[in-house]
Design a protein around this motif. Structure first.
Motif, PDB file in Angstrom:
ATOM      1  N   UNK A  34      -1.420  60.789   2.349  1.00  0.00           N
ATOM      2  CA  UNK A  34      -2.504  61.636   1.853  1.00  0.00           C
ATOM      3  C   UNK A  34      -3.088  61.064   0.568  1.00  0.00           C
ATOM      4  N   UNK A  35      -2.208  60.657  -0.345  1.00  0.00           N
ATOM      5  CA  UNK A  35      -2.680  60.050  -1.592  1.00  0.00           C
ATOM      6  C   UNK A  35      -3.368  58.717  -1.322  1.00  0.00           C
ATOM      7  N   UNK A  36      -2.807  57.954  -0.390  1.00  0.00           N
ATOM      8  CA  UNK A  36      -3.411  56.665  -0.044  1.00  0.00           C
ATOM      9  C   UNK A  36      -4.827  56.850   0.487  1.00  0.00           C
ATOM     10  N   UNK A  37      -5.000  57.801   1.390  1.00  0.00           N
ATOM     11  CA  UNK A  37      -6.322  58.033   1.966  1.00  0.00           C
ATOM     12  C   UNK A  37      -7.323  58.482   0.909  1.00  0.00           C
ATOM     13  N   UNK A  79     -17.865  51.267  -2.911  1.00  0.00           N
ATOM     14  CA  UNK A  79     -18.385  49.995  -2.380  1.00  0.00           C
ATOM     15  C   UNK A  79     -18.369  50.044  -0.860  1.00  0.00           C
ATOM     16  N   UNK A  80     -19.515  50.369  -0.287  1.00  0.00           N
ATOM     17  CA  UNK A  80     -19.642  50.509   1.167  1.00  0.00           C
ATOM     18  C   UNK A  80     -19.656  49.164   1.892  1.00  0.00           C
ATOM     19  N   UNK A  81     -19.834  48.072   1.151  1.00  0.00           N
ATOM     20  CA  UNK A  81     -20.003  46.763   1.781  1.00  0.00           C
ATOM     21  C   UNK A  81     -18.770  45.868   1.670  1.00  0.00           C
ATOM     22  N   UNK A  82     -17.670  46.406   1.201  1.00  0.00           N
ATOM     23  CA  UNK A  82     -16.451  45.621   1.021  1.00  0.00           C
ATOM     24  C   UNK A  82     -15.599  45.712   2.285  1.00  0.00           C
ATOM     25  N   UNK A  83     -15.458  44.589   2.980  1.00  0.00           N
ATOM     26  CA  UNK A  83     -14.706  44.570   4.236  1.00  0.00           C
ATOM     27  C   UNK A  83     -13.238  44.895   4.027  1.00  0.00           C
ATOM     28  N   UNK A  84     -12.675  44.449   2.911  1.00  0.00           N
ATOM     29  CA  UNK A  84     -11.250  44.694   2.694  1.00  0.00           C
ATOM     30  C   UNK A  84     -10.961  46.181   2.487  1.00  0.00           C
ATOM     31  N   UNK A  85     -11.862  46.875   1.806  1.00  0.00           N
ATOM     32  CA  UNK A  85     -11.677  48.317   1.635  1.00  0.00           C
ATOM     33  C   UNK A  85     -11.716  49.009   2.993  1.00  0.00           C
ATOM     34  N   UNK A  86     -12.692  48.649   3.817  1.00  0.00           N
ATOM     35  CA  UNK A  86     -12.785  49.239   5.151  1.00  0.00           C
ATOM     36  C   UNK A  86     -11.527  48.943   5.958  1.00  0.00           C
ATOM     37  N   UNK A  87     -11.019  47.710   5.848  1.00  0.00           N
ATOM     38  CA  UNK A  87      -9.808  47.343   6.589  1.00  0.00           C
ATOM     39  C   UNK A  87      -8.617  48.183   6.128  1.00  0.00           C
ATOM     40  N   UNK A  88      -8.426  48.286   4.816  1.00  0.00           N
ATOM     41  CA  UNK A  88      -7.271  49.028   4.315  1.00  0.00           C
ATOM     42  C   UNK A  88      -7.364  50.511   4.648  1.00  0.00           C
ATOM     43  N   UNK A  89      -8.569  51.056   4.672  1.00  0.00           N
ATOM     44  CA  UNK A  89      -8.738  52.440   5.096  1.00  0.00           C
ATOM     45  C   UNK A  89      -8.345  52.582   6.565  1.00  0.00           C
ATOM     46  N   UNK A  90      -8.683  51.597   7.371  1.00  0.00           N
ATOM     47  CA  UNK A  90      -8.268  51.601   8.773  1.00  0.00           C
ATOM     48  C   UNK A  90      -6.761  51.536   8.926  1.00  0.00           C
ATOM     49  N   UNK A  91      -6.116  50.734   8.095  1.00  0.00           N
ATOM     50  CA  UNK A  91      -4.657  50.644   8.122  1.00  0.00           C
ATOM     51  C   UNK A  91      -4.030  51.996   7.783  1.00  0.00           C
ATOM     52  N   UNK A  92      -4.510  52.611   6.704  1.00  0.00           N
ATOM     53  CA  UNK A  92      -3.952  53.895   6.288  1.00  0.00           C
ATOM     54  C   UNK A  92      -4.163  54.959   7.360  1.00  0.00           C
ATOM     55  N   UNK A  93      -5.319  54.977   7.974  1.00  0.00           N
ATOM     56  CA  UNK A  93      -5.574  55.963   9.023  1.00  0.00           C
ATOM     57  C   UNK A  93      -4.685  55.724  10.235  1.00  0.00           C
ATOM     58  N   UNK A 127      -1.649  54.357  10.113  1.00  0.00           N
ATOM     59  CA  UNK A 127      -0.318  54.807   9.700  1.00  0.00           C
ATOM     60  C   UNK A 127      -0.222  56.333   9.711  1.00  0.00           C
ATOM     61  N   UNK A 128      -1.355  57.004   9.493  1.00  0.00           N
ATOM     62  CA  UNK A 128      -1.394  58.473   9.534  1.00  0.00           C
ATOM     63  C   UNK A 128      -1.610  58.991  10.960  1.00  0.00           C
ATOM     64  N   UNK A 129      -1.602  58.079  11.929  1.00  0.00           N
ATOM     65  CA  UNK A 129      -1.739  58.408  13.353  1.00  0.00           C
ATOM     66  C   UNK A 129      -3.118  58.961  13.711  1.00  0.00           C
ATOM     67  N   UNK A 130      -4.125  58.573  12.945  1.00  0.00           N
ATOM     68  CA  UNK A 130      -5.516  58.905  13.254  1.00  0.00           C
ATOM     69  C   UNK A 130      -6.135  57.665  13.889  1.00  0.00           C
ATOM     70  N   UNK A 131      -5.921  57.502  15.190  1.00  0.00           N
ATOM     71  CA  UNK A 131      -6.340  56.273  15.855  1.00  0.00           C
ATOM     72  C   UNK A 131      -7.856  56.124  15.881  1.00  0.00           C
ATOM     73  N   UNK A 132      -8.570  57.186  16.168  1.00  0.00           N
ATOM     74  CA  UNK A 132     -10.026  57.064  16.245  1.00  0.00           C
ATOM     75  C   UNK A 132     -10.624  56.760  14.872  1.00  0.00           C
ATOM     76  N   UNK A 133     -10.099  57.428  13.835  1.00  0.00           N
ATOM     77  CA  UNK A 133     -10.560  57.118  12.488  1.00  0.00           C
ATOM     78  C   UNK A 133     -10.229  55.693  12.103  1.00  0.00           C
ATOM     79  N   UNK A 134      -9.062  55.223  12.525  1.00  0.00           N
ATOM     80  CA  UNK A 134      -8.663  53.848  12.244  1.00  0.00           C
ATOM     81  C   UNK A 134      -9.603  52.861  12.930  1.00  0.00           C
TER      82      UNK A 134
END
Length: 279
Positions: free
Chosen positions: A121-124, A134-148, A150-157
């Motif tokens: 929850x804190x990670x997300x 920063x909407x254009x940072x690929x690494x941020x988008x990737x890490x958000x996908x990883x966290x989602x 891990x939180x079992x939100x496959x579609x969000x990931x």
């Protein structure tokens, strides 16, 4: 040279990916600026990129011991020691995020740390804040996908990892991760596309070639399946022979056998491992 001149040149070399010259520059000026945490931190970055992980860890530790006040240095050094499960990482990363909530990389690295520690929850919250900055940072988008994931939100990931692939289509590792999450979501045709594209961009990743091979056979793209098998064979080491043989046997046995090996054994293990790779 002044510390400002050294750092300006060093960061310019980092932008060019010239890690050898960056490391040489910083080492050559280390004695004159031994009390500056940024010198130690960025030298650690260069040495890590050169594969000198042990030396890099000592540089990051020294940078933190000098009590940096720059949030970029705090976040970078904290992330550097996190790779070694150093308990000092959490304080450094949290301090950087609190000190500079408007700095996307500080929120990114703290969020990525929290995700791998299971504090999802804190990670997300941190990663979503970084994404808003920063909407254009690929690494941020990737890490958000990883966290989602891990939180079992496959579609969000999938949504976040797809954003990362759009922002940086040449990142093979990220596309392989996306392919594995798509497999978890039972989206096979999309998964095959990402796994094969990722494997093409990471030719030394034998497991990626073999997973793409199995995925192709599972959806009856036989020619692609055997092409990816041969790509894996070209890079295989002695340690890969058993897996290579098992994959080839499943390809020969047909789509159902290939699908079973991928979904029951390879893909879940590979996804777990790749999600734990820190930025």
């Amino acid at each position: 040279m002044s510390v400002e001149q050294v750092l300006e040149q060093a960061l310019g070399l980092a932008d060019e990916g010239d890690w050898e010259r960056m490391a040489d520059l910083l080492r050559g000026n280390l004695a004159d600026h031994a009390g500056n945490p940024a010198i130690h931190c960025w030298l650690g970055v260069a040495e890590r990129e050169l594969g000198l992980e042990g030396l890099a860890y000592e540089r990051f530790k020294r940078a933190l011991a000098l009590r940096p006040e720059d949030p970029y240095v705090l976040a970078t050094a904290g992330n550097g020691v996190a790779a070694f499960d150093d308990p000092e990482a959490e304080l450094a990363l949290r301090t950087a995020a609190l000190m500079a909530p408007e700095v996307a990389v500080a929120r990114l690295l703290y969020g990525a740390y929290l995700a791998r520690e299971g504090l999802l929850l804190d990670a997300l919250a941190e990663l979503e804040a970084a994404r808003n900055l920063d909407q254009d940072d690929a690494q941020i988008a990737y890490e958000l996908g990883v966290a989602r994931c891990l939180a079992e939100d496959l579609e969000g990931s999938v949504d976040s990892l797809s954003d990362a692939a759009r922002l940086d289509p040449e990142d093979g590792f990220g596309r392989i991760t996306l392919g594995l999450v798509l497999l978890e979501a039972d989206r096979w045709d999309e998964a095959l596309n990402e796994l094969s594209e990722g494997a093409y961009r990471e030719p030394h990743d034998v497991e990626a070639q073999l997973m793409a091979s199995l995925a192709a056979r599972a959806v009856d793209h036989e020619a692609l399946a055997y092409e990816m098998l041969e790509r894996g064979r070209m890079r295989a080491s002695q340690e890969d022979v058993v897996l290579l043989t098992a994959v080839e046997e499943r390809l020969d046995a047909g789509p159902s056998a290939a699908r079973s090996l991928l979904t029951d054994e390879m893909a879940p293990d590979q996804l777990r491992r790749r999600l734990q790779v820190r930025p």
